[in-house]
Each structure stands twice: as C-alpha cells, then as structure tokens.
Write a protein that holds these residues in place. Structure first.
Motif, PDB file in Angstrom:
ATOM      1  N   SER A  87       0.766  -1.201  -0.025  1.00 50.37           N
ATOM      2  CA  SER A  87      -0.144  -0.161   0.088  1.00 50.37           C
ATOM      3  C   SER A  87       0.845   1.322  -0.087  1.00 50.37           C
ATOM      4  O   SER A  87       0.778   2.160  -0.706  1.00 50.37           O
ATOM      5  CB  SER A  87      -1.075  -0.094   1.360  1.00 50.37           C
ATOM      6  OG  SER A  87      -0.155   0.041   2.457  1.00 50.37           O
ATOM      7  N   LYS A  88       1.990   1.266   0.639  1.00 48.86           N
ATOM      8  CA  LYS A  88       2.965   2.452   0.725  1.00 48.86           C
ATOM      9  C   LYS A  88       3.758   2.469  -0.513  1.00 48.86           C
ATOM     10  O   LYS A  88       3.814   3.606  -1.072  1.00 48.86           O
ATOM     11  CB  LYS A  88       3.907   2.028   1.746  1.00 48.86           C
ATOM     12  CG  LYS A  88       3.329   2.289   3.234  1.00 48.86           C
ATOM     13  CD  LYS A  88       4.579   2.101   4.351  1.00 48.86           C
ATOM     14  CE  LYS A  88       3.916   1.703   5.660  1.00 48.86           C
ATOM     15  NZ  LYS A  88       4.944   1.740   6.686  1.00 48.86           N
ATOM     16  N   LYS A 114       1.007   3.559  -3.473  1.00 50.38           N
ATOM     17  CA  LYS A 114       0.642   5.104  -3.113  1.00 50.38           C
ATOM     18  C   LYS A 114       1.465   5.951  -3.926  1.00 50.38           C
ATOM     19  O   LYS A 114       1.182   7.002  -4.408  1.00 50.38           O
ATOM     20  CB  LYS A 114       0.371   4.992  -1.653  1.00 50.38           C
ATOM     21  CG  LYS A 114      -0.200   6.522  -1.450  1.00 50.38           C
ATOM     22  CD  LYS A 114      -0.374   6.516   0.076  1.00 50.38           C
ATOM     23  CE  LYS A 114      -0.832   8.234   0.630  1.00 50.38           C
ATOM     24  NZ  LYS A 114      -1.022   8.140   1.877  1.00 50.38           N
ATOM     25  N   ASN A 115       3.023   5.761  -3.880  1.00 51.14           N
ATOM     26  CA  ASN A 115       3.774   6.561  -4.354  1.00 51.14           C
ATOM     27  C   ASN A 115       4.039   6.071  -5.969  1.00 51.14           C
ATOM     28  O   ASN A 115       5.080   7.045  -6.395  1.00 51.14           O
ATOM     29  CB  ASN A 115       5.228   6.602  -3.624  1.00 51.14           C
ATOM     30  CG  ASN A 115       4.983   6.843  -2.122  1.00 51.14           C
ATOM     31  OD1 ASN A 115       4.236   7.726  -1.937  1.00 51.14           O
ATOM     32  ND2 ASN A 115       5.717   6.197  -1.136  1.00 51.14           N
ATOM     33  N   THR A 139       3.782   6.701  -9.981  1.00 54.66           N
ATOM     34  CA  THR A 139       3.226   7.688 -10.456  1.00 54.66           C
ATOM     35  C   THR A 139       3.231   7.315 -12.104  1.00 54.66           C
ATOM     36  O   THR A 139       3.706   6.323 -12.523  1.00 54.66           O
ATOM     37  CB  THR A 139       4.467   8.935 -10.657  1.00 54.66           C
ATOM     38  OG1 THR A 139       5.581   8.384 -11.187  1.00 54.66           O
ATOM     39  CG2 THR A 139       4.710   9.429  -9.382  1.00 54.66           C
ATOM     40  N   LYS A 190       0.165   3.549 -14.362  1.00 56.94           N
ATOM     41  CA  LYS A 190       0.939   2.964 -13.370  1.00 56.94           C
ATOM     42  C   LYS A 190       0.768   1.447 -13.320  1.00 56.94           C
ATOM     43  O   LYS A 190      -0.331   0.956 -13.375  1.00 56.94           O
ATOM     44  CB  LYS A 190       0.341   3.356 -11.875  1.00 56.94           C
ATOM     45  CG  LYS A 190       0.548   4.778 -11.820  1.00 56.94           C
ATOM     46  CD  LYS A 190       0.279   5.426 -10.322  1.00 56.94           C
ATOM     47  CE  LYS A 190      -1.264   5.645 -10.499  1.00 56.94           C
ATOM     48  NZ  LYS A 190      -1.818   6.091  -9.183  1.00 56.94           N
ATOM     49  N   CYS A 231      -3.961  -2.746  -5.618  1.00 55.35           N
ATOM     50  CA  CYS A 231      -3.778  -2.025  -6.845  1.00 55.35           C
ATOM     51  C   CYS A 231      -4.910  -1.359  -7.316  1.00 55.35           C
ATOM     52  O   CYS A 231      -4.844  -0.169  -7.590  1.00 55.35           O
ATOM     53  CB  CYS A 231      -3.439  -3.053  -8.003  1.00 55.35           C
ATOM     54  SG  CYS A 231      -1.709  -3.803  -7.883  1.00 55.35           S
ATOM     55  N   GLU A 239      -7.062  -0.001  -5.250  1.00 56.84           N
ATOM     56  CA  GLU A 239      -7.279   1.139  -4.330  1.00 56.84           C
ATOM     57  C   GLU A 239      -6.428   2.318  -4.795  1.00 56.84           C
ATOM     58  O   GLU A 239      -6.982   3.281  -4.822  1.00 56.84           O
ATOM     59  CB  GLU A 239      -6.887   0.578  -2.898  1.00 56.84           C
ATOM     60  CG  GLU A 239      -6.869   1.544  -1.887  1.00 56.84           C
ATOM     61  CD  GLU A 239      -6.496   1.093  -0.654  1.00 56.84           C
ATOM     62  OE1 GLU A 239      -6.465   2.115   0.374  1.00 56.84           O
ATOM     63  OE2 GLU A 239      -6.167  -0.119  -0.322  1.00 56.84           O
ATOM     64  N   PHE A 240      -5.176   1.813  -5.410  1.00 55.26           N
ATOM     65  CA  PHE A 240      -4.484   2.929  -5.918  1.00 55.26           C
ATOM     66  C   PHE A 240      -4.299   3.155  -7.245  1.00 55.26           C
ATOM     67  O   PHE A 240      -3.626   3.739  -7.730  1.00 55.26           O
ATOM     68  CB  PHE A 240      -2.779   2.855  -5.166  1.00 55.26           C
ATOM     69  CG  PHE A 240      -2.915   2.828  -3.735  1.00 55.26           C
ATOM     70  CD1 PHE A 240      -3.157   4.050  -3.154  1.00 55.26           C
ATOM     71  CD2 PHE A 240      -2.831   1.771  -3.025  1.00 55.26           C
ATOM     72  CE1 PHE A 240      -3.025   4.135  -1.659  1.00 55.26           C
ATOM     73  CE2 PHE A 240      -2.902   1.824  -1.555  1.00 55.26           C
ATOM     74  CZ  PHE A 240      -2.884   3.215  -0.899  1.00 55.26           C
TER      75      PHE A 240
END
Length: 239
Positions: free
Chosen positions: A77-78, A81-82, A84, A94, A138, A140-141
């Motif tokens: 998740s971390k 989240k980053n 791009t 992404k 995946c 989720e972000f």
C-alpha cells in the motif's frame, strides 16, 4: 513487434555500486522509470539509499511472485501509493508486474527449481489468495496489475541453467528478475538504460558465496546486451 523508438526507459536495480554517483536526477528524467521488487519493511524502494543517487520516480514495478505476494503485501500500500504515471502517453498507466517463469507457478503446489525452491512454501490456494489481496491493493491506488511470463529467450536460458546446474547445494533459480526484466524492455523499446545492476567488475561478485554462479550468468547476459548496444549503463555516463 515494432519497438518504441521515442520513449526513454531506465531500469533501476538495488546494487550499491551507484551510491555517491548522483544519478538520481538523470534516472528521474526518463519517460518510464522501472524498479524491481520492494523494501518490505519500509514500503519504499532503496530506503537506505539517497534520492540523489537512485531518484524518486517509479512508474513500473516488476516483482518475483515470492516477494510480490508475500514479503511485499504488507508494504504494497505504501509502495503503490507513491507510484506515478509515466510522462509518455502510450505507457502512462501505473503498473505492477508479477513475473512468472512458467504457468506451473499457479497450478503446482511445490514449484521446484524453475520457480525457485522457496516458492514451494505456497499452496495453490495461498497463491490465489495473495494475488487477490494484491489485486485489491492495486485497485485502491488505481494501479494496473499484470501477471506476465518470462520472455521466450529468458525462459530458454533459465531452462538451460537449471539443466546444467544439478547441484543439490545450489539449485539455480534461473535469470534474476532484474535481468529478465531488462530483456522484457529491450524487446519493446529502443532507448533503454540501466543503473544499479551488478557487473563482473564489481568486487561484491567475489563475496557472494553460493550465489556466485547465479550472478555470473546474469552478468554475462547484461554484458552481451551492452556490447550489442541494446542497453546503456548510466554509471558510464559523465554528468
């Protein structure tokens, strides 16, 4: 398949051989920045190295399933989240790629040599369950998740490595994920650079013990790609 001639791609490994070289800005200037695997503790790439050397941008992640579906699940998740979007329109999504050596990884409870002996800890149910968790993360972000198979030439090389390395002490996993991923991009893009990959001049090669043979295979493949000018090494560029 016609190669993309315009997009610049940089694949970043975890080797400490670029520490202090200040390649971060050059790495981040590429249209697509690709990194392998994750730091499961911090949820970041190269957490112990500086952004000045390794850059900060990540558009694509390629991971061995053992890492991607076990060690990284808690940290994904971390990491995701980053992630791009790349600057190139045709490849702007992404993406997280789970790299499979053959279909048996999904169907055979104990994968055996071709997928790495450690993967035998997974049952088929475990694999499906972990992949579903990864899919949810995946989603989720807003990251595309793709399970991809080894490039054909990498599969052949891996099979040969296993066939001619029958030692019980060291069972070859075949080509490392990073080297295979370089083949994946060189088959699709003309302008491919690498940074942070071991080479046969690196002193760490002589200190790796049981995995020396593994690294020698990968260094040989990378050297051939460099000689053919299919890739270039950023460490060799004067900045």
């Amino acid at each position: 398949m016609a190669k993309d001639e315009k997009t610049t791609v940089c694949l970043v490994g975890k080797s400490p051989n670029i520490v202090g070289k200040g390649l971060g800005s050059l790495i981040d200037s590429h249209d697509i920045v690709v990194r392998m695997n994750t730091n499961s503790r911090s949820g970041e790439f190269h957490g112990r190295y500086s952004a000045r050397d390794y850059g900060t941008i990540t558009n694509h992640i390629h991971t061995h399933p053992y890492i991607g579906m076990r060690h990284s699940l808690g940290a994904s998740s971390k990491v995701l989240k980053n992630l791009t979007c790349s600057t190139h329109n045709e490849s702007s999504r992404k993406r997280l790629f789970v790299v499979l050596q053959d279909e048996s990884w999904w169907t055979y409870p104990h994968n055996g040599r071709l997928s790495g002996i450690e993967c035998g800890e997974f049952s088929v149910r475990d694999k499906e369950k972990n992949f579903q968790k990864l899919e949810k993360i995946c989603e989720e972000f807003d990251v595309d998740l793709e399970a991809r198979y080894f490039e054909p030439e990498a599969k052949i090389i891996t099979d040969l490595m296993v066939k001619f390395n029958p030692s019980k002490k060291f069972l070859s996993h075949g080509l490392l994920t990073g080297t295979e991923t370089i083949l994946y991009y060189t088959n699709r893009f003309e302008n491919v650079s690498i940074a942070g990959f071991l080479n046969d001049n690196d002193p760490v090669i002589n200190k790796m013990g049981g995995v020396l043979e593994q690294l020698e295979y990968d260094c040989f493949i990378l050297n051939q790609l460099l000689k053919l000018r299919l890739i270039k090494r950023l460490e060799d560029i004067e900045i």
